[in-house]
Scaffold this motif. Structure first.
Motif, PDB file in Angstrom:
ATOM      1  N   PHE A   1       2.183   6.983  -9.781  1.00 19.82           N
ATOM      2  CA  PHE A   1       1.490   8.196  -9.366  1.00 19.82           C
ATOM      3  C   PHE A   1       0.000   7.962  -9.137  1.00 19.82           C
ATOM      4  O   PHE A   1      -0.734   8.890  -8.842  1.00 19.82           O
ATOM      5  N   LYS A   2      -0.447   6.737  -9.267  1.00 22.33           N
ATOM      6  CA  LYS A   2      -1.848   6.441  -9.004  1.00 22.33           C
ATOM      7  C   LYS A   2      -2.124   6.489  -7.509  1.00 22.33           C
ATOM      8  O   LYS A   2      -1.255   6.217  -6.686  1.00 22.33           O
ATOM      9  N   THR A   3      -3.342   6.765  -7.143  1.00 21.22           N
ATOM     10  CA  THR A   3      -3.714   6.801  -5.740  1.00 21.22           C
ATOM     11  C   THR A   3      -3.710   5.398  -5.172  1.00 21.22           C
ATOM     12  O   THR A   3      -4.322   4.485  -5.733  1.00 21.22           O
ATOM     13  N   GLY A   4      -3.028   5.214  -4.060  1.00 19.44           N
ATOM     14  CA  GLY A   4      -2.981   3.895  -3.424  1.00 19.44           C
ATOM     15  C   GLY A   4      -3.833   3.840  -2.175  1.00 19.44           C
ATOM     16  O   GLY A   4      -4.433   4.830  -1.756  1.00 19.44           O
ATOM     17  N   GLN A   5      -3.917   2.663  -1.589  1.00 17.48           N
ATOM     18  CA  GLN A   5      -4.690   2.481  -0.379  1.00 17.48           C
ATOM     19  C   GLN A   5      -3.799   2.677   0.841  1.00 17.48           C
ATOM     20  O   GLN A   5      -2.720   2.106   0.926  1.00 17.48           O
ATOM     21  N   THR A   6      -4.246   3.524   1.780  1.00 22.69           N
ATOM     22  CA  THR A   6      -3.465   3.735   2.998  1.00 22.69           C
ATOM     23  C   THR A   6      -4.346   3.577   4.213  1.00 22.69           C
ATOM     24  O   THR A   6      -5.553   3.520   4.105  1.00 22.69           O
TER      25      THR A   6
ATOM     26  N   ALA B   1      10.303   6.387   6.696  1.00 20.03           N
ATOM     27  CA  ALA B   1       9.184   5.481   6.439  1.00 20.03           C
ATOM     28  C   ALA B   1       9.687   4.044   6.382  1.00 20.03           C
ATOM     29  O   ALA B   1      10.851   3.798   6.041  1.00 20.03           O
ATOM     30  N   PRO B   2       8.833   3.061   6.687  1.00 18.87           N
ATOM     31  CA  PRO B   2       9.253   1.657   6.563  1.00 18.87           C
ATOM     32  C   PRO B   2       9.789   1.322   5.177  1.00 18.87           C
ATOM     33  O   PRO B   2      10.736   0.540   5.048  1.00 18.87           O
ATOM     34  N   SER B   3       9.210   1.924   4.133  1.00 21.48           N
ATOM     35  CA  SER B   3       9.689   1.629   2.776  1.00 21.48           C
ATOM     36  C   SER B   3      11.152   2.030   2.589  1.00 21.48           C
ATOM     37  O   SER B   3      11.883   1.405   1.818  1.00 21.48           O
ATOM     38  N   MET B   4      11.582   3.062   3.302  1.00 23.46           N
ATOM     39  CA  MET B   4      12.988   3.467   3.226  1.00 23.46           C
ATOM     40  C   MET B   4      13.883   2.399   3.839  1.00 23.46           C
ATOM     41  O   MET B   4      15.014   2.187   3.384  1.00 23.46           O
ATOM     42  N   CYS B   5      13.364   1.716   4.851  1.00 25.17           N
ATOM     43  CA  CYS B   5      14.122   0.635   5.476  1.00 25.17           C
ATOM     44  C   CYS B   5      14.273  -0.537   4.509  1.00 25.17           C
ATOM     45  O   CYS B   5      15.334  -1.156   4.422  1.00 25.17           O
ATOM     46  N   TYR B   6      13.198  -0.845   3.786  1.00 27.84           N
ATOM     47  CA  TYR B   6      13.268  -1.912   2.784  1.00 27.84           C
ATOM     48  C   TYR B   6      14.283  -1.555   1.697  1.00 27.84           C
ATOM     49  O   TYR B   6      15.095  -2.399   1.289  1.00 27.84           O
ATOM     50  N   ALA B   7      14.226  -0.318   1.204  1.00 26.81           N
ATOM     51  CA  ALA B   7      15.133   0.100   0.142  1.00 26.81           C
ATOM     52  C   ALA B   7      16.584   0.071   0.614  1.00 26.81           C
ATOM     53  O   ALA B   7      17.473  -0.419  -0.095  1.00 26.81           O
ATOM     54  N   TYR B   8      16.829   0.592   1.800  1.00 26.43           N
ATOM     55  CA  TYR B   8      18.181   0.607   2.362  1.00 26.43           C
ATOM     56  C   TYR B   8      18.697  -0.825   2.523  1.00 26.43           C
ATOM     57  O   TYR B   8      19.844  -1.132   2.150  1.00 26.43           O
ATOM     58  N   ALA B   9      17.852  -1.704   3.072  1.00 23.52           N
ATOM     59  CA  ALA B   9      18.248  -3.100   3.278  1.00 23.52           C
ATOM     60  C   ALA B   9      18.568  -3.778   1.958  1.00 23.52           C
ATOM     61  O   ALA B   9      19.559  -4.508   1.840  1.00 23.52           O
ATOM     62  N   ALA B  10      17.737  -3.536   0.949  1.00 26.79           N
ATOM     63  CA  ALA B  10      17.957  -4.155  -0.354  1.00 26.79           C
ATOM     64  C   ALA B  10      19.289  -3.725  -0.954  1.00 26.79           C
ATOM     65  O   ALA B  10      20.112  -4.567  -1.350  1.00 26.79           O
TER      66      ALA B  10
ATOM     67  N   SER C   1       0.830  -1.208   0.000  1.00 29.39           N
ATOM     68  CA  SER C   1       0.000   0.000   0.000  1.00 29.39           C
ATOM     69  C   SER C   1       0.864   1.257   0.000  1.00 29.39           C
ATOM     70  O   SER C   1       2.014   1.249   0.455  1.00 29.39           O
ATOM     71  N   THR C   2       0.292   2.325  -0.512  1.00 28.08           N
ATOM     72  CA  THR C   2       0.972   3.614  -0.500  1.00 28.08           C
ATOM     73  C   THR C   2       1.044   4.156   0.922  1.00 28.08           C
ATOM     74  O   THR C   2       0.046   4.160   1.636  1.00 28.08           O
ATOM     75  N   GLU C   3       2.227   4.572   1.305  1.00 25.47           N
ATOM     76  CA  GLU C   3       2.400   5.152   2.642  1.00 25.47           C
ATOM     77  C   GLU C   3       1.954   6.617   2.657  1.00 25.47           C
ATOM     78  O   GLU C   3       1.800   7.241   1.597  1.00 25.47           O
ATOM     79  N   ILE C   4       1.784   7.170   3.849  1.00 25.61           N
ATOM     80  CA  ILE C   4       1.511   8.599   3.955  1.00 25.61           C
ATOM     81  C   ILE C   4       2.708   9.366   3.401  1.00 25.61           C
ATOM     82  O   ILE C   4       3.835   8.869   3.384  1.00 25.61           O
ATOM     83  N   TYR C   5       2.460  10.558   2.940  1.00 24.74           N
ATOM     84  CA  TYR C   5       3.510  11.341   2.287  1.00 24.74           C
ATOM     85  C   TYR C   5       4.565  11.782   3.289  1.00 24.74           C
ATOM     86  O   TYR C   5       4.259  12.292   4.366  1.00 24.74           O
ATOM     87  N   VAL C   6       5.826  11.587   2.911  1.00 24.88           N
ATOM     88  CA  VAL C   6       6.964  12.029   3.725  1.00 24.88           C
ATOM     89  C   VAL C   6       7.721  13.086   2.929  1.00 24.88           C
ATOM     90  O   VAL C   6       8.398  12.770   1.943  1.00 24.88           O
TER      91      VAL C   6
END
Length: 251
Positions: free
Chosen positions: A246-251, A200-209, A169-174
């Motif tokens: 850029f599509k609207t995601g579910q948050t 954001a958690p997604s940044m943790c995934y990207a950094y880890a990858a 899902s799309t996270e809140i905007y940072v």
């Protein structure tokens, strides 16, 4: 122009998908169906489309996979993280994007894809309420746990390479904050300080990858790969980052 020598795509390719929902399970089902000869890979540029090579009498039309070294569909191994523990078959049935008749022929393969616990913060995706979540005290603990997941998956499945894709899902905007996101050192400091507002958690995934030698693809409009720190890390690790939905995601 500098000549780049691209290595052959040998060995298994592990594709780790963040989120085991409609997008991820449709992707997996399509790959499983195609490699069993039950469906054609329509929509896949690399598997289905052709491109012209040469001019005049020398021109010919080849598949992308015949021009550049790409992993064979049979060499792909899927893994995923999700806040819900349901396997990919259960998730695909629940999503109802595909019909049951399209899912059941690869039920066995989908059932083997069981989500690992997600690195998750409910403040970033308030509509999700799963319990298949890592017990991490800080953002840095999230990173370390995700890095271990990637290493373990690679070893257990005998993968030569890993790629990580965000299909959650799309996270809140940072908003980009140069004090926190301007450099790798600043981002790491924010993670270690458990700065949940800017990391954001997604940044943790990207950094880890990236630090585990895996490309990272963002499939949502998160600002994850839009920060200078991630660009610097990609340069340091020589790993590509890509993606923007850029599509609207579910948050």
């Amino acid at each position: 122009m500098k000549q780049t020598n691209v290595k052959p795509a040998e060995g298994k390719l592990g594709i780790l998908v963040v989120g085991c929902g409609a997008v991820a399970t449709t992707f997996m089902t399509g790959v499983f169906m195609a490699r069993k000869g039950l469906a054609k890979p329509v929509g896949s540029m690399t598997q289905y489309d052709k491109i012209r090579v040469g001019k005049g009498a020398d021109k010919k039309y080849l598949h992308y996979k015949d021009i550049v070294p790409l992993a064979d569909l049979n060499d792909i191994v899927f893994g995923t993280w999700d806040v819900y523990p349901q396997n990919a078959y259960q998730a695909a049935m629940y999503a109802e994007v595909l019909k049951e008749k399209d899912i059941n022929p690869v039920r066995e393969e989908l059932e083997k894809v069981v989500p690992m616990k997600a690195a998750f913060d409910k403040n970033y995706a308030k509509r999700l309420d799963g319990d298949n979540v890592k017990d991490c005290k800080t953002r840095w603990e999230m990173v370390e746990a995700l890095r271990k997941d990637i290493r373990d998956f690679k070893e257990q499945n005998g993968c030569a390479r890993i790629v990580v894709i965000w299909a959650a899902s799309t996270e809140i905007y940072v908003p980009v904050d140069m004090e926190k996101h301007g450099t790798v050192a600043a981002l790491e400091a924010a993670m270690k300080a458990d700065d949940r507002e800017h990391v954001a958690p997604s940044m943790c995934y990207a950094y880890a990858a990236l630090t585990e030698g895996a490309p990272f693809i963002m499939g949502a409009p998160n600002t994850t790969v839009d920060i200078p720190a991630m660009w610097e890390l990609a340069e340091q690790t020589k790993m590509p980052i890509a993606g923007k939905d850029f599509k609207t995601g579910q948050t």
